[in-house]
Design an enzyme around this catalytic site. Structure first.
Site, PDB file in Angstrom:
ATOM      1  CE  LYS A  20      11.710  75.388  85.143  1.00  0.00           C
ATOM      2  NZ  LYS A  20      12.115  76.244  86.260  1.00  0.00           N
TER       3      LYS A  20
ATOM      4  CD  GLU B 197       4.734  80.609  92.131  1.00  0.00           C
ATOM      5  OE1 GLU B 197       3.535  80.271  92.169  1.00  0.00           O
ATOM      6  OE2 GLU B 197       5.435  80.474  91.121  1.00  0.00           O
TER       7      GLU B 197
ATOM      8  N   GLY C  29       9.390  79.595  86.329  1.00  0.00           N
ATOM      9  CA  GLY C  29       8.109  79.704  85.629  1.00  0.00           C
ATOM     10  C   GLY C  29       7.616  81.145  85.538  1.00  0.00           C
ATOM     11  NE  ARG C  30       8.518  83.191  91.515  1.00  0.00           N
ATOM     12  CZ  ARG C  30       8.825  81.991  91.969  1.00  0.00           C
ATOM     13  NH1 ARG C  30       8.223  80.918  91.478  1.00  0.00           N
ATOM     14  NH2 ARG C  30       9.744  81.840  92.903  1.00  0.00           N
TER      15      ARG C  30
ATOM     16  CE  LYS D 250       2.593  72.110  90.733  1.00  0.00           C
ATOM     17  NZ  LYS D 250       3.747  71.939  89.863  1.00  0.00           N
TER      18      LYS D 250
ATOM     19  CG  HIS E 285     -16.248 103.954  89.529  1.00  0.00           C
ATOM     20  ND1 HIS E 285     -17.180 104.942  89.705  1.00  0.00           N
ATOM     21  CD2 HIS E 285     -15.349 104.459  88.642  1.00  0.00           C
ATOM     22  CE1 HIS E 285     -16.887 105.981  88.944  1.00  0.00           C
ATOM     23  NE2 HIS E 285     -15.769 105.715  88.285  1.00  0.00           N
TER      24      HIS E 285
ATOM     25  CD  GLU F 213      -3.449  72.491  88.603  1.00  0.00           C
ATOM     26  OE1 GLU F 213      -2.387  71.940  88.218  1.00  0.00           O
ATOM     27  OE2 GLU F 213      -3.634  72.855  89.770  1.00  0.00           O
TER      28      GLU F 213
HETATM   29  O1  LIG Z   1       5.058  75.443  83.639  1.00  0.00           O
HETATM   30  P1  LIG Z   1       4.655  74.432  84.646  1.00  0.00           P
HETATM   31  O2  LIG Z   1       5.767  73.500  85.000  1.00  0.00           O
HETATM   32  O3  LIG Z   1       3.421  73.697  84.205  1.00  0.00           O
HETATM   33  O4  LIG Z   1       4.306  75.201  85.964  1.00  0.00           O
HETATM   34  C1  LIG Z   1       3.256  76.112  86.046  1.00  0.00           C
HETATM   35  C2  LIG Z   1       3.279  76.795  87.392  1.00  0.00           C
HETATM   36  O5  LIG Z   1       3.183  75.768  88.371  1.00  0.00           O
HETATM   37  C3  LIG Z   1       3.210  76.193  89.718  1.00  0.00           C
HETATM   38  O6  LIG Z   1       2.102  76.977  89.984  1.00  0.00           O
HETATM   39  C4  LIG Z   1       4.457  76.971  89.989  1.00  0.00           C
HETATM   40  O7  LIG Z   1       4.436  77.446  91.294  1.00  0.00           O
HETATM   41  C5  LIG Z   1       4.563  78.140  89.017  1.00  0.00           C
HETATM   42  O8  LIG Z   1       5.751  78.838  89.243  1.00  0.00           O
HETATM   43  C6  LIG Z   1       4.536  77.601  87.618  1.00  0.00           C
HETATM   44  O9  LIG Z   1       4.618  78.666  86.721  1.00  0.00           O
END
Ligand SMILES: O=P(O)(O)OC[C@H]1O[C@H](O)[C@H](O)[C@@H](O)[C@@H]1O
Length: 549
Positions: free
Chosen positions: A211, A357, A271-272, A513, A388, A217
């Site tokens: 996003k 989150e 994002g979620r 981050k 199990h 990462e």
């Molecule tokens: O989609 P991006 O901007 O790379 O973000 C990826 C993720 O980054 C962080 O972990 C946020 O807390 C998430 O909510 C998000 O989905």
């Protein structure tokens, strides 16, 4: 009842009444409630399309629900629902609207937000990913040497990984000749390296899903994938093998991805909550646009139910209220999610992000410190395997662990083996609820020597009264999966609204981050190490010593 302006929900009368009610009823055994009322299942279950919610195995009565529903009114739940639906900027700390529900509105719907019909925007991008997916799936889209795409690698993390990964795995029976999907999220180079080792660059398509397009990462993995590709093919062929999904146009262009290969979405999609947007491109590539449309339709059906059904027969509202009952009034710290479906095995991870989150907050939406517990620790594992592993603690441990059992009534493979899965799920919910009394355990041990009996009987006793909801899906289909995921989204929303927090920011993650950024340069021998506690300094020097030789 007038809404509370500032978050003093815990000062409300109904909050105190719920505490009182919990004290008065906490020793009531669910098995007695079932014995006293043969209609309990009928009274405490709901059906919607192909989804049954059985919430009868909970420590609740009509009175409990009455009080919880009053709590929802006092917290102005319907007001918050209306504000979200209309696109008000309820994500106050980021000054954003929260409109994932708009992503699943049908094409002819209209939702004017700040003077713009956003449904048209949504469907424009949807049309673009449908067209792209059709071309890739049919082989019209070709790689640099004219071959069709066989493998797609989605590079993303958090919401740009978990939802799409879950949906792709859950809907695998619908893939019908689509490309193989791979999801790489971890910055651990092993994740990308192991994935790429099996792939041919000429038939591989990469989706960079981010996003923000600033997540380290994902960007590191994207750069590494790009290097891998350029070393084996060429810079000039990037356009045929790399696409991006992002709201950040400039950063995508900066990475060298053509505007035609960027699929956009909007800052009002968290994002979620983004699997419904173009972030779902990998899902669409896997199962095709028609299935993806059905996924959206299922989520929309749940949205309609959520926004329109009275609270006492509203699935997300009931799940949320029951969760609050245990979390806030029983002090349960966790909530377990057990999908009895191999395809849904990543559901606990997805809900973990969605819930923790969103509602892992100690401060309310007005910035005030909340004086009560909020979001629970969400955990879980696919059903049967978890029996199990950790069910021992559920049956005989000392903790109250409310559980959700997600059980498809029909599988996609061998029917008689699937029946074993269903029988296990039902049997577990029954045993967790009923338990086994000391007298029952003694009766089973009848004939044993007295001393042995005294030692064994308590160990074979099960306290029971462990609550669970069962979500019985007719079958995992794109439609029912859409309903299920939207159900959890709204559950989380309702809880956040009642606790009075902003479920749509994530400052704790942003903080994480920044932390790595400080330590990264310090790991290099010869570089200055700033002031840390002795543990962190010790770990940094341990690493450096190993790398000096
Ligand atoms: O989609 P991006 O901007 O790379 O973000 C990826 C993720 O980054 C962080 O972990 C946020 O807390 C998430 O909510 C998000 O989905």
């Amino acid at each position: 009842m007038a809404a509370i302006r500032f978050n003093d929900i815990n000062a409300s009368q109904v909050w105190a009444k719920l505490h009182q009610h919990q004290r008065a009823t906490r020793y009531v055994a669910m098995r007695e409630l079932f014995e006293a009322d043969p209609q309990r299942f009928e009274r405490f279950s709901l059906k919607l399309d192909g989804l049954l919610l059985d919430y009868s195995k909970n420590r609740i009565s009509e009175r409990t629900l009455e009080l919880l529903l009053e709590l929802a009114d006092v917290a102005d739940l319907s007001g918050w629902m209306a504000r979200m639906r209309a696109g008000e900027r309820i994500n106050v700390s980021e000054n954003r609207a929260v409109l994932h529900t708009a992503l699943r509105l049908p094409k002819d719907a209209v939702l004017e937000v700040e003077g713009r019909n956003i449904v048209a925007d949504v469907h424009e991008e949807l049309a673009r990913i449908r067209d792209f997916s059709r071309r890739v799936r049919s082989g019209l889209w070709r790689g640099h040497d004219g071959r069709a795409v066989t493998d797609v690698v989605n590079l993303g993390i958090g919401g740009s990984d978990l939802g799409p990964l879950l949906a792709t795995e859950a809907l695998a029976p619908y893939a019908q000749g689509g490309p193989r999907l791979h999801y790489v999220s971890n910055v651990d180079p092993a994740h990308l390296a192991r994935t790429l080792a099996r792939l041919d660059p000429a038939t591989t398509l990469f989706i960079i899903a981010s996003k923000s397009f600033t997540t380290p990462e994902t960007l590191l993995n994207a750069q590494a994938a790009r290097r891998w590709f350029v070393e084996r093919v060429s810079e000039a062929a990037i356009d045929k093998h790399f696409v991006a999904v992002s709201t950040n146009e400039a950063a995508v262009a900066g990475f060298g991805i053509d505007a035609a290969n960027r699929f956009g979405f909007w800052d009002w999609v968290g994002g979620r909550y983004s699997v419904w947007s173009t972030v779902g491109l990998s899902v669409m590539l896997a199962v095709g646009p028609e299935c993806f449309d059905e996924l959206l339709a299922g989520a929309h059906a749940m949205d309609e139910h959520f926004f329109n059904a009275p609270f006492q027969v509203n699935m997300p509202v009931l799940l949320a209220l029951i969760g609050i009952w245990y979390n806030t009034f029983y002090g349960a710290h966790t909530h377990a999610i057990m999908p009895y479906d191999h395809g849904l095995r990543r559901l606990p991870a997805h809900i973990q992000q969605l819930d923790m989150e969103s509602n892992g907050k100690r401060v309310g939406r007005y910035g005030e410190r909340l004086d009560f517990d909020t979001g629970p620790v969400i955990w879980g594992e696919e059903g049967v395997n978890s029996q199990h592993a950790f069910f021992q603690l559920l049956h005989q441990g000392t903790r109250l662990v409310p559980c959700d059992f997600i059980v498809p009534m029909q599988g996609h493979y061998d029917a008689s083996q699937h029946q074993v899965l269903v029988a296990n799920a039902f049997a577990q919910t029954e045993a967790l609820m009923r338990g086994k009394t000391g007298t029952e355990a003694m009766a089973e041990l009848a004939g044993m020597d007295g001393e042995v009996l005294d030692m064994l009987a308590p160990q074979k006793t099960f306290p029971g009264n462990q609550p669970s909801n069962t979500l019985a899906l007719d079958k995992v289909t794109p439609h029912s999966l859409g309903m299920l995921l939207a159900l959890y989204e709204h559950k989380v929303f309702v809880q956040g609204a009642i606790w009075g927090l902003n479920s749509f920011d994530q400052w704790g993650v942003e903080y994480g981050k920044a932390l790595a950024r400080t330590i990264l340069p310090e790991l290099n021998p010869g570089k200055n190490v700033g002031v840390h506690d002795s543990s962190t300094t010790g770990l940094i020097s341990h690493y450096r010593q190993l790398h000096e030789h």
